[in-house]
Design a protein around this motif. Structure first.
Motif, PDB file in Angstrom:
ATOM      1  N   LEU A 156       2.445  51.003  69.738  1.00 51.50           N
ATOM      2  CA  LEU A 156       3.476  50.140  69.167  1.00 51.50           C
ATOM      3  C   LEU A 156       3.847  49.080  70.209  1.00 51.50           C
ATOM      4  N   THR A 157       3.548  47.835  69.872  1.00 52.81           N
ATOM      5  CA  THR A 157       3.839  46.709  70.761  1.00 52.81           C
ATOM      6  C   THR A 157       4.705  45.712  69.994  1.00 52.81           C
ATOM      7  N   PRO A 158       5.355  44.787  70.703  1.00 59.60           N
ATOM      8  CA  PRO A 158       6.094  43.736  69.994  1.00 59.60           C
ATOM      9  C   PRO A 158       5.207  42.992  69.005  1.00 59.60           C
ATOM     10  N   ASP A 159       3.937  42.779  69.376  1.00 60.88           N
ATOM     11  CA  ASP A 159       3.044  42.062  68.476  1.00 60.88           C
ATOM     12  C   ASP A 159       2.767  42.882  67.214  1.00 60.88           C
ATOM     13  N   ALA A 160       2.593  44.186  67.383  1.00 57.86           N
ATOM     14  CA  ALA A 160       2.367  45.049  66.217  1.00 57.86           C
ATOM     15  C   ALA A 160       3.576  45.025  65.282  1.00 57.86           C
ATOM     16  N   ILE A 161       4.763  44.972  65.866  1.00 56.94           N
ATOM     17  CA  ILE A 161       5.989  44.892  65.049  1.00 56.94           C
ATOM     18  C   ILE A 161       6.022  43.579  64.285  1.00 56.94           C
ATOM     19  N   ALA A 162       5.668  42.496  64.970  1.00 50.14           N
ATOM     20  CA  ALA A 162       5.670  41.179  64.316  1.00 50.14           C
ATOM     21  C   ALA A 162       4.682  41.164  63.152  1.00 50.14           C
ATOM     22  N   LEU A 163       3.510  41.739  63.351  1.00 48.73           N
ATOM     23  CA  LEU A 163       2.492  41.736  62.289  1.00 48.73           C
ATOM     24  C   LEU A 163       2.937  42.604  61.114  1.00 48.73           C
ATOM     25  N   ALA A 164       3.576  43.729  61.387  1.00 46.44           N
ATOM     26  CA  ALA A 164       4.087  44.572  60.299  1.00 46.44           C
ATOM     27  C   ALA A 164       5.157  43.816  59.497  1.00 46.44           C
ATOM     28  N   LEU A 165       5.991  43.049  60.207  1.00 53.30           N
ATOM     29  CA  LEU A 165       6.991  42.253  59.498  1.00 53.30           C
ATOM     30  C   LEU A 165       6.308  41.198  58.628  1.00 53.30           C
ATOM     31  N   ALA A 166       5.278  40.570  59.158  1.00 55.50           N
ATOM     32  CA  ALA A 166       4.557  39.562  58.368  1.00 55.50           C
ATOM     33  C   ALA A 166       3.936  40.202  57.129  1.00 55.50           C
ATOM     34  N   ARG A 167       3.564  41.475  57.224  1.00 52.09           N
ATOM     35  CA  ARG A 167       2.999  42.184  56.059  1.00 52.09           C
ATOM     36  C   ARG A 167       4.055  42.520  55.018  1.00 52.09           C
ATOM     37  N   HIS A 168       5.210  43.013  55.480  1.00 54.05           N
ATOM     38  CA  HIS A 168       6.120  43.688  54.545  1.00 54.05           C
ATOM     39  C   HIS A 168       7.409  42.939  54.198  1.00 54.05           C
ATOM     40  N   MET A 169       7.802  42.003  55.020  1.00 53.08           N
ATOM     41  CA  MET A 169       9.096  41.356  54.749  1.00 53.08           C
ATOM     42  C   MET A 169       9.103  40.724  53.363  1.00 53.08           C
ATOM     43  N   PRO A 170      10.103  41.032  52.534  1.00 53.82           N
ATOM     44  CA  PRO A 170      10.113  40.450  51.186  1.00 53.82           C
ATOM     45  C   PRO A 170      10.496  38.972  51.227  1.00 53.82           C
ATOM     46  N   ALA A 171      10.176  38.286  50.146  1.00 54.02           N
ATOM     47  CA  ALA A 171      10.522  36.862  50.053  1.00 54.02           C
ATOM     48  C   ALA A 171      12.032  36.688  50.175  1.00 54.02           C
ATOM     49  N   GLU A 172      12.428  35.612  50.823  1.00 57.27           N
ATOM     50  CA  GLU A 172      13.837  35.243  50.997  1.00 57.27           C
ATOM     51  C   GLU A 172      14.584  36.204  51.912  1.00 57.27           C
ATOM     52  N   ALA A 173      13.843  36.879  52.765  1.00 54.74           N
ATOM     53  CA  ALA A 173      14.524  37.689  53.786  1.00 54.74           C
ATOM     54  C   ALA A 173      15.281  36.772  54.741  1.00 54.74           C
ATOM     55  N   SER A 213      11.430  40.752  73.879  1.00 51.80           N
ATOM     56  CA  SER A 213      10.460  41.499  73.058  1.00 51.80           C
ATOM     57  C   SER A 213      10.045  40.763  71.794  1.00 51.80           C
ATOM     58  N   GLY A 214      10.806  39.792  71.381  1.00 52.69           N
ATOM     59  CA  GLY A 214      10.557  39.193  70.075  1.00 52.69           C
ATOM     60  C   GLY A 214       9.772  37.895  70.129  1.00 52.69           C
ATOM     61  N   ARG A 215       9.264  37.567  71.298  1.00 54.60           N
ATOM     62  CA  ARG A 215       8.599  36.268  71.398  1.00 54.60           C
ATOM     63  C   ARG A 215       7.350  36.181  70.532  1.00 54.60           C
ATOM     64  N   ASP A 216       6.780  37.336  70.156  1.00 53.06           N
ATOM     65  CA  ASP A 216       5.609  37.325  69.285  1.00 53.06           C
ATOM     66  C   ASP A 216       5.965  37.049  67.831  1.00 53.06           C
ATOM     67  N   PHE A 217       7.200  37.331  67.479  1.00 57.44           N
ATOM     68  CA  PHE A 217       7.572  37.255  66.062  1.00 57.44           C
ATOM     69  C   PHE A 217       7.292  35.873  65.489  1.00 57.44           C
ATOM     70  N   PHE A 218       7.752  34.873  66.199  1.00 55.09           N
ATOM     71  CA  PHE A 218       7.729  33.522  65.654  1.00 55.09           C
ATOM     72  C   PHE A 218       6.298  33.087  65.321  1.00 55.09           C
ATOM     73  N   ARG A 219       5.409  33.343  66.294  1.00 51.87           N
ATOM     74  CA  ARG A 219       4.006  32.949  66.115  1.00 51.87           C
ATOM     75  C   ARG A 219       3.377  33.698  64.942  1.00 51.87           C
ATOM     76  N   SER A 220       3.711  34.977  64.820  1.00 47.82           N
ATOM     77  CA  SER A 220       2.986  35.831  63.857  1.00 47.82           C
ATOM     78  C   SER A 220       3.521  35.744  62.441  1.00 47.82           C
ATOM     79  N   THR A 221       4.619  35.044  62.231  1.00 51.42           N
ATOM     80  CA  THR A 221       5.240  35.084  60.905  1.00 51.42           C
ATOM     81  C   THR A 221       5.298  33.723  60.222  1.00 51.42           C
TER      82      THR A 221
END
Lengths: 519, 519
Positions: free
Chosen positions: A342-359, A368-376
C-alpha cells in the motif's frame, strides 16, 4: 418564548436568515446563551455543533467553498475564537466568505477583568478581513449587515462580529424586521488590462496564465484552456486553491509545485505570467540559498484581474480578444486494481477507480497525497478542496462542512495522520450529522514532511530529540479505535488489495467511514 | 555537527539551558527546523511532543506550576501559536512562568506574504506579558534573556519570543557562551501596607484575607490560618488558583464560589477584604440583574501585597504584627466505600479513600467536580491545580506537564467530557512519555454547565437547536476506545462500586490510565 420582544440576539438571527445564512457551526458558552436561545426560536437555522472550535471554523470554510455563500459560526469569547483561528487563517487564504459571531462579556462587565476577558479584536484582526463589535442591541442589525457585506465582497472575506452579552439580551427598539441587503458586485473587467494582457500574451514566447478562485470552475477553465489552445499559453492554477473542478470531461490544470526547485524549474523559460485573481508564485517557506520568488529574473507579471475582480467576466473578455480553440478535456481513465504494497500512489489509483461522480475531495494529505493530483485527472468529475493557508488540521472539518453543503454527494478526505490529530474531534460531528464522508488516513506515523524539511534546511540527520519531535510511532495511533470512539465506522488497510476492497465498499454505502491506510 | 559555528538557534538553546530551562514542549514546523536541529545537539534538553499546540502550552503550564520554573515551548508560526493560545490564556491567568518560542519566516521572506504569514505579534499580545522578536542571530541571546527575565518576574509571566528562520540559521559572531542571568526578586513587603492591613483587621467586624499564588503553599497557609485563629479573620482563596496545597495535616481553605448568588451570600457580612496577591472577587460572567462585584457596598478592600510582591514575606510580616494562634489542620478522613449509583460525590469520596500521598490533582471537572473540594479536605496531602482562565481544554495537558515535572508522584485529572475533547490528543503524550496519570472522565454526555447557564440567563428550556448545541449524547463518546486509540489503557465504570475498584487498582499501578465514569 414567542411573545417576548425581540432582543439583540433575535435581531442577529433574523438578519442572518434574511441574508440566506441558514447554517451556524457552533460551540457556545455562557456569554452566548441568549444567542443560543435566539437560534432555538429559529427552526430554519441549522445549528451544527463542533466539539472544538477548529472544527467549527474549518467546517464553515468547507461549507462556504461548496455552497458559494457564507455560514455563520458561534464562538465563545477570546479563547473560543483563538481555538478557531488556525482554520480561519486557512479560510482567509482561500478567500472563503464567513460570518463569525464571537460572544463577549456584557459591556459593563469588562471593567472587572473577569477570568475569561481578553483582547478579542487583537486576536481576530490577523485572521479577519473585517472586525466589528455591536455595542447595543439595536446596533446589532447594522453591525451584522456590515459583517455580511464584508464577507460577500469578492472574492469573499472573513468577518468577525463581537457580540457583548448585553447587546444580545437587551430588547431592541427596532420595529422593522431585517431584509436582504444588496450584495456588492465584483469589479467589472478593466478593458485596458484585458487589452494589455492580450497584447502581452501575443508577444510572449512562453506565457503562463495563472488562475485561482472562481476561475477554476468547469466553464471558465474550458474558456481559459481554449485560449491556451489558441495561443500556446500555459494554463496553471496557484499551488493552493479553495476549490477546483476537475476530472473526466474537464480541463486538467497543473498547479504550481510546492517544492521550490520544481516550481523554479517549471517557470525557468516563462517570460510572462498573467494573474487571474492569483498571486505571483513565491516559496511556501524560505530556505538558505534558495529564492523567494519562483519566477526568473525579467519575467513580466501582469494582472488580468485582481482577486476582487469578476474573474469569469475577465476570462470571457480575454477570450473575446484572443479567440479560442477547442479546450482539451480529460478522458475518463479507470486504472486497473493495484496489488501489493500500500503506497500513496496505490491509494490515488484506487480513488481514480472508485470515486463516484461529483465527489468532493478535501485534501490534507500533505506529503503523502502528492500522487493524487496526477493520478486522478481522468477520475469521475469532482471538486478538489485544498489546505490553502498551511495551518494543518483542516481536512476533517473541511469535509464536514462540505458534506453539510452538498447532501447527496460523496465527500472524500485525504488526511495525513499528524494533521488529522489536530481536529480529530470533527469525526464526531460527521457521526452525529450522519454525513456521507470517507476519511482516508495516510498512516505513515510521522510528520513525514518535516523529515524532508529537516534535510532541506541542511540541518542533518535527526538524532533523539529531533526524532522525538518528528515521529508518531511510539505508540502508533490506532485510527480505527479513535473513529469508533466518536461513532464512526472504520477499517484498516495494509495492502493495496485490501484498500481497494474497503474503498469500493465504502463508496457503495453512505454515512461516515474511516480507512486507516497503513503506508 | 559539533564542529560547525553556533547559530542563532544554538544560542537560544544554550541560553535556555544556562538558565535552568531544560524541558521543551514542542510541535515544530519547517520554519523551526534549525531550532529542532539545535535541540538535537543538546541532549540535556528534554523535548516532549504534543500532537496539538493546546497540549504543548497546557503541558508547559502544568510543568511550571509544579516545577516552580518555566518550560520552553516550540510553536510553528502564527497558526501554531493560535492553537496554543487558549491554554496560554489560562497560564496567563495562573501567572505561570513560560517561554514560548514561535518560529517565523526568514526576515527577508515576509515581503512575499507566503501562505503561512500572519501578524504573530497581534496574536501573541493578548495572552502574553512579554512579546519580542529576535531580528538577527546575534540578537537571539539578549532577546532570550529578556524573555526569561519577564517570565521569571514575580508572580510569573508568559513570554513569547518570535524567532525568524534566518535568525535561527545564521551563524553567530558571539564567542562568549551564555551564563545564567540574575533573576528579578519579588517586591519586598511595604511596612506601611502591612501596618495598615493589621490595623484594619483589628478594627473590622468580619474581615476576610483573600489569597492566591505562593500564599497557597503549605507553610504560608499555616501562618495565615494562625493569624485567622488569633484574630477571627476568615482565610479564603480566590475562586481559581494555579496551585494550592491541601489535604490531611494541612489547612483547609475555602475558595470563592463560582455561582454568583453563593459568592455574594458568602461576603454579605464582610466589611474588609485584605488581598494577598489576589484580585477582589468578581462574577465569572455577567447575568441580567446580578452584580459584577461579589462584595457588599461599603466593604473595604486593602492590598497586603500586590501580585508582584513577595507574598510569603508579607504574610510573615503580618503574622509578626498581629501574632498567631495554632493553625487548624485537617485530620485524615478516609470515607467508607460508596455503593450504588455513580455520582460526582461518589467519585470524590473514592478519591478521598484512594488517592496516594503527594498526588497532584488537575481539576477540569467543571460542573461535575464541585463535590471534590469539599470531600477531600481530609484526603492524603495533595496539590490542587485548577482551570484558571476559563478556557476549557487544559485538564489533560496540565496533568501531562505536571507528571513530567514530578516523576514519582501520582497525577489525577478530574476531566469533564466536553472539555476533555478539546485537547484529547494529550493522552498520546502521556502514553509516549509513560506518565503516571489517572484521567477520570466525568461522562455526563453534555455541556452540563451550559444547561445550567441557559436557565440562569433566563433563556428558557432548550428546544431542538439549543439541545443540539449543548448535548453530546448522539453519539455518546466512547472514552475507552479513544484512550486505547492513543495507547492509554482504560476502563469504564457505571456504578460507585465499580469506580471504587477501578480507581483502587489504578492507584496501585503506575503509567497512564483512563476511567470513563458514566454519571
Amino acid at each position: 418564548m414567542t411573545t417576548q420582544a425581540p432582543n439583540g440576539a433575535d435581531l442577529l438571527c433574523e438578519t442572518l436568515l434574511a441574508n440566506d445564512i441558514d447554517v451556524c457551526f457552533a460551540n457556545p458558552g455562557t456569554s452566548e446563551m441568549h444567542f443560543v436561545a435566539a437560534l432555538d426560536r429559529q427552526p430554519t437555522m441549522r445549528c451544527v455543533l463542533g466539539l472544538f472550535e477548529g472544527v467549527v471554523t474549518g467546517a464553515a470554510d468547507g461549507y462556504a467553498r461548496m455552497a458559494d455563500k457564507p455560514a455563520a459560526t458561534l464562538l465563545h469569547l477570546g479563547p473560543g475564537l483563538a481555538n478557531g483561528l488556525a482554520n480561519l487563517h486557512n479560510a482567509r487564504r482561500a478567500r472563503t466568505p464567513m460570518v463569525n459571531v464571537v460572544g463577549d462579556h456584557a459591556t459593563y462587565h469588562l471593567v472587572h477583568d473577569a477570568p475569561l476577558t481578553s483582547d478579542i479584536e487583537s486576536l481576530a484582526r490577523p485572521m479577519s478581513h473585517w472586525v466589528g463589535r455591536a455595542e447595543t442591541a439595536d446596533g446589532v442589525g447594522a453591525a451584522t449587515e456590515a459583517a455580511i457585506r464584508a464577507a460577500r465582497t469578492a472574492p469573499g472575506g472573513i468577518s468577525t462580529l463581537i457580540l457583548p452579552a448585553d447587546a444580545a439580551w437587551n430588547a431592541t427598539a427596532t420595529a422593522a424586521r431585517p431584509t436582504a441587503i444588496a450584495l456588492p458586485r465584483a469589479a467589472a473587467p478593466d478593458p485596458a488590462l484585458i487589452r494589455a494582457a492580450a497584447e502581452a500574451i501575443r508577444a510572449a514566447r512562453r506565457p503562463t496564465l495563472l488562475a485561482t478562485g472562481l476561475a477554476l470552475r468547469d466553464a471558465p477553465l474550458r474558456l481559459l484552456d481554449g485560449i491556451g489552445a489558441r495561443t500556446g499559453a500555459r494554463i496553471m492554477a496557484q499551488q493552493s486553491n479553495g476549490r477546483m473542478q476537475r476530472g473526466a470531461g474537464r480541463v486538467a490544470v497543473d498547479r504550481v509545485a510546492y517544492v521550490v526547485d520544481q516550481a523554479v524549474a517549471s517557470f525557468a523559460e516563462t517570460d510572462l505570467v498573467v494573474l487571474i485573481g492569483a498571486k505571483a508564485p513565491v516559496g511556501f517557506f524560505a530556505y538558505p540559498g534558495k529564492p523567494g520568488s519562483m519566477l526568473p529574473e525579467g519575467c513580466r507579471v501582469l494582472d488580468l484581474a485582481a482577486p476582487d475582480g469578476d474573474l469569469v467576466a475577465a476570462i470571457e473578455a480575454l477570450a473575446a480578444e484572443l479567440g479560442t480553440a477547442a479546450p482539451r478535456l480529460a478522458a475518463r481513465q479507470r486504472p486497473d486494481a493495484v496489488r501489493g504494497a500500500l503506497t500513496p500512489d496505490a491509494i490515488a489509483l484506487a480513488l481514480a477507480r472508485h470515486m463516484p461522480a461529483e465527489a468532493i475531495v478535501c485534501d490534507e494529505s500533505v506529503s503523502s497525497g502528492r500522487d493524487f493530483f496526477r493520478s486522478t485527472a481522468g477520475a469521475e468529475p469532482h471538486d478538489f478542496l485544498q489546505l490553502t493557508g498551511g495551518a494543518i488540521g483542516i481536512g476533517i472539518p473541511l469535509a464536514t462542512g462540505a458534506a453539510i453543503a452538498c447532501p447527496g454527494r460523496k465527500v472524500v478526505t485525504l488526511q495525513a495522520d499528524g494533521s488529522g490529530m489536530y481536529t480529530v474531534q470533527g469525526l464526531w460531528t460527521q457521526a452525529r450529522e450522519r454525513l456521507d464522508v470517507i476519511t482516508i488516513v495516510f498512516a505513515n506515523r510521522r510528520y513525514a514532511i518535516l523529515h524532508g524539511e529537516l534535510t532541506k534546511v541542511g540541518a542533518g540527520k535527526p538524532g533523539r530529540n529531533a526524532s522525538r519531535m518528528l515521529d508518531l510511532d511510539d505508540p502508533a495511533l490506532d485510527w480505527v479505535k479513535l473513529a469508533a470512539g466518536m461513532g464512526v465506522e472504520a477499517a484498516r488497510a495494509d495492502s493495496a488489495e485490501a484498500f481497494d476492497d474497503i474503498l469500493a465498499a465504502a463508496c457503495r454505502r453512505t454515512g461516515p467511514f474511516l480507512i486507516e491506510a497503513v503506508i
